[in-house]
Enzyme design. Structure first.
Site, PDB file in Angstrom:
ATOM      1  CB  CYS A   1      -1.000  -0.070   1.215  1.00 10.89           C
ATOM      2  SG  CYS A   1      -2.171  -1.363   1.137  1.00 10.89           S
TER       3      CYS A   1
ATOM      4  CG  HIS B   1      -3.137   3.181   2.291  1.00 15.57           C
ATOM      5  ND1 HIS B   1      -3.449   2.817   0.846  1.00 15.57           N
ATOM      6  CD2 HIS B   1      -3.074   2.358   2.881  1.00 15.57           C
ATOM      7  CE1 HIS B   1      -3.956   1.597   0.898  1.00 15.57           C
ATOM      8  NE2 HIS B   1      -3.757   1.262   2.144  1.00 15.57           N
TER       9      HIS B   1
ATOM     10  CG  ASN C   1      -6.418  -0.785   0.782  1.00 15.19           C
ATOM     11  OD1 ASN C   1      -5.918  -0.493  -0.058  1.00 15.19           O
ATOM     12  ND2 ASN C   1      -6.148  -1.485   2.199  1.00 15.19           N
TER      13      ASN C   1
HETATM   14  N1  COA Z   1     -18.258  -8.543   9.412  1.00 15.10           N
HETATM   15  C1  COA Z   1     -18.729  -8.640  10.510  1.00 15.10           C
HETATM   16  N2  COA Z   1     -17.900  -9.290  11.616  1.00 15.10           N
HETATM   17  C2  COA Z   1     -16.674  -9.161  11.453  1.00 15.10           C
HETATM   18  C3  COA Z   1     -16.020  -8.826  10.279  1.00 15.10           C
HETATM   19  C4  COA Z   1     -17.122  -8.669   9.038  1.00 15.10           C
HETATM   20  N3  COA Z   1     -16.545  -8.554   7.774  1.00 15.10           N
HETATM   21  N4  COA Z   1     -14.926  -8.972  10.389  1.00 15.10           N
HETATM   22  C5  COA Z   1     -14.515  -9.341  11.635  1.00 15.10           C
HETATM   23  N5  COA Z   1     -15.563  -9.432  12.099  1.00 15.10           N
HETATM   24  C6  COA Z   1     -15.817  -9.722  13.572  1.00 15.10           C
HETATM   25  C7  COA Z   1     -14.678 -10.384  14.357  1.00 15.10           C
HETATM   26  O1  COA Z   1     -14.576 -11.689  14.030  1.00 15.10           O
HETATM   27  C8  COA Z   1     -14.836 -10.069  15.841  1.00 15.10           C
HETATM   28  O2  COA Z   1     -15.798 -10.842  16.215  1.00 15.10           O
HETATM   29  P1  COA Z   1     -15.668 -11.447  17.822  1.00 15.10           P
HETATM   30  O3  COA Z   1     -15.617 -10.154  18.777  1.00 15.10           O
HETATM   31  O4  COA Z   1     -16.650 -12.312  17.970  1.00 15.10           O
HETATM   32  O5  COA Z   1     -14.515 -12.110  17.871  1.00 15.10           O
HETATM   33  C9  COA Z   1     -15.413  -8.563  15.746  1.00 15.10           C
HETATM   34  O6  COA Z   1     -15.714  -8.298  14.398  1.00 15.10           O
HETATM   35  C10 COA Z   1     -14.300  -7.587  16.196  1.00 15.10           C
HETATM   36  O7  COA Z   1     -13.222  -7.861  15.146  1.00 15.10           O
HETATM   37  P2  COA Z   1     -11.860  -7.067  14.954  1.00 15.10           P
HETATM   38  O8  COA Z   1     -10.866  -7.848  14.036  1.00 15.10           O
HETATM   39  O9  COA Z   1     -11.427  -6.466  16.410  1.00 15.10           O
HETATM   40  O10 COA Z   1     -12.565  -5.788  14.173  1.00 15.10           O
HETATM   41  P3  COA Z   1     -11.988  -4.458  14.046  1.00 15.10           P
HETATM   42  O11 COA Z   1     -12.743  -3.367  14.488  1.00 15.10           O
HETATM   43  O12 COA Z   1     -10.407  -4.284  14.292  1.00 15.10           O
HETATM   44  O13 COA Z   1     -12.062  -4.356  12.422  1.00 15.10           O
HETATM   45  C11 COA Z   1     -10.691  -4.567  10.529  1.00 15.10           C
HETATM   46  C12 COA Z   1     -11.343  -5.111  11.498  1.00 15.10           C
HETATM   47  C13 COA Z   1     -10.085  -5.742   9.510  1.00 15.10           C
HETATM   48  C14 COA Z   1     -11.778  -3.925   9.606  1.00 15.10           C
HETATM   49  C15 COA Z   1      -9.864  -3.616  11.141  1.00 15.10           C
HETATM   50  O14 COA Z   1      -8.918  -4.376  11.934  1.00 15.10           O
HETATM   51  C16 COA Z   1      -8.694  -3.157  10.032  1.00 15.10           C
HETATM   52  O15 COA Z   1      -9.263  -2.283   9.065  1.00 15.10           O
HETATM   53  N6  COA Z   1      -7.660  -3.048  10.327  1.00 15.10           N
HETATM   54  C17 COA Z   1      -6.495  -2.679   9.234  1.00 15.10           C
HETATM   55  C18 COA Z   1      -6.582  -3.831   7.835  1.00 15.10           C
HETATM   56  C19 COA Z   1      -5.746  -2.959   6.637  1.00 15.10           C
HETATM   57  O16 COA Z   1      -6.231  -1.807   6.499  1.00 15.10           O
HETATM   58  N7  COA Z   1      -5.011  -3.738   6.003  1.00 15.10           N
HETATM   59  C20 COA Z   1      -4.635  -3.140   4.877  1.00 15.10           C
HETATM   60  C21 COA Z   1      -3.480  -2.480   5.416  1.00 15.10           C
HETATM   61  S1  COA Z   1      -2.669  -1.447   3.973  1.00 15.10           S
END
Ligand code: COA
Length: 333
Positions: free
Chosen positions: A116, A256, A286
């Site tokens: 990214c 980004h 993204n």
């Molecule tokens: N829909 C519904 N629930 C979801 C889900 C989805 N698409 N993805 C994850 N969950 C659930 C998880 O299983 C978790 O459930 P639990 O509490 O029962 O275990 C809950 O939602 C919270 O998960 P968590 O991973 O803590 O959520 P989050 O708020 O961190 O959001 C991302 C997840 C991936 C959206 C976030 O962490 C993120 O954007 N991270 C950066 C990723 C990124 O940008 N990558 C590229 C980098 S350049």
């Protein structure tokens, strides 16, 4: 002492987004998720998907658009740089395919992999050939077909990514515009936080590697989230500070587009007002190396980039990699 080298400035900007829209509602039919959850946790409403064509198709559209906007010929291009983690194939480089498809017979061409951060890495790299006087025109393109490496059944990644490409043409500035300064970083110890393991020399493609889904992108979402907020704010402020500038001096901050909450938290740490920040994640998602140039292109169309504006581009990505570029906007087409 002021540098006597010419600055590389952006003289054209272009983007390409495929036509097909994949909405959150569409994803609800494939994985256990909801439109509400995706919007609330990421700010994404929809993403674009490229059907039946590879990454070079989008990169070539961008390259052709840059030539058209600038009114120059493919033979005027000296170097084509394509930042991508989804090359058409391992060999040859996607940049070589673009070079052939636009007929840039005098250009050399190579790909650059910084996930990214790829476009910002490539922009800074391309700018060196202008500043040194080696080249007159360098094309810098960020292009990714993320749908090719996203596991459609992994709800933690399939909601985040989309396909798209953007790019710029770099030339020597004659009006004081251009790349003022940059700060780039890498930390390979974070390699496990964001990766595509299969298909390289460590895990060559086998039936087993495909069965295990090693060709898909995987990440530690929460770790990447925290890292992104901390590093994007840190590197942006550090770059401003060493140029005796503050966040308030910025006309446009183009981060980004990974997650709306990452962008908001970064802007908050930097003390930026929302009008200073470019976001288009809602309808683009993204697109990895595509996000920053696509956002720049949309900002230009929206009249948010004017000659003389101070603009900062900041990105973070797999590697881990991160970096920021500070520019004085010129008169890009
Ligand atoms: N829909 C519904 N629930 C979801 C889900 C989805 N698409 N993805 C994850 N969950 C659930 C998880 O299983 C978790 O459930 P639990 O509490 O029962 O275990 C809950 O939602 C919270 O998960 P968590 O991973 O803590 O959520 P989050 O708020 O961190 O959001 C991302 C997840 C991936 C959206 C976030 O962490 C993120 O954007 N991270 C950066 C990723 C990124 O940008 N990558 C590229 C980098 S350049």
């Amino acid at each position: 002492m002021a540098s006597t080298q010419p600055r590389a400035t952006i003289t054209a900007v272009e983007r390409f987004l495929p036509e097909r829209i994949l909405s959150n509602k569409d994803l609800e039919k494939v994985v256990d998720t909801s439109d509400e959850w995706i919007r609330e946790r990421t700010g994404i409403a929809e993403r674009r998907i490229l059907d039946g064509e590879p990454t070079s198709y989008m990169a070539t559209k961008v390259a052709q658009g840059l030539l058209r906007r600038r009114g120059c010929h493919a033979d005027d291009i000296d170097l084509i740089l394509v930042a991508t983690i989804t090359p058409d194939m391992v060999l040859p480089a996607t940049a070589c395919l673009v070079q052939d498809q636009i007929g840039a017979s005098k250009a050399w061409a190579f790909d650059l992999l910084a996930a990214c951060s790829g476009f910002v890495y490539a922009l800074v790299t391309g700018a060196q050939f202008i500043s040194s006087g080696a080249h007159k025109r360098v094309m810098v393109i960020g292009a990714d077909k993320m749908s090719a490496i996203t596991d459609p059944h992994d709800r933690s990644t399939c909601i985040l990514f989309g396909d798209g490409a953007g790019g710029v043409l770099l030339e020597a500035a004659e009006d004081g515009s251009g790349l003022i300064d940059f700060e780039m970083h890498a930390d390979g110890s974070g390699r496990d936080d964001l990766h595509v393991r299969g298909g390289g020399s460590a895990y060559p493609a086998t039936h087993e590697s495909v069965d295990e889904g090693l060709h898909f992108i995987r990440q530690e979402g929460r770790t990447v989230f925290k890292f992104a907020v901390q590093r994007m704010a840190e590197v942006s402020l550090s770059l401003l500070q060493r140029n005796e500038l503050t966040a308030q001096d910025l006309d446009l901050f183009v981060p980004h587009q990974a997650n709306r909450r990452i962008i908001d938290a970064t802007a908050n740490r930097m003390g930026l007002a929302s009008e200073q920040v470019m976001t288009n994640i809602e309808h683009v998602a993204n697109t990895t190396a595509g996000t920053v140039p696509i956002a720049l292109s949309e900002a230009l169309d929206e009249g948010r980039l004017k000659p003389g504006n101070l603009v900062q581009l900041t990105a973070v990505g797999g590697g881990l990699t991160w970096g920021s570029a500070l520019l004085r906007w010129g008169n890009a087409a």
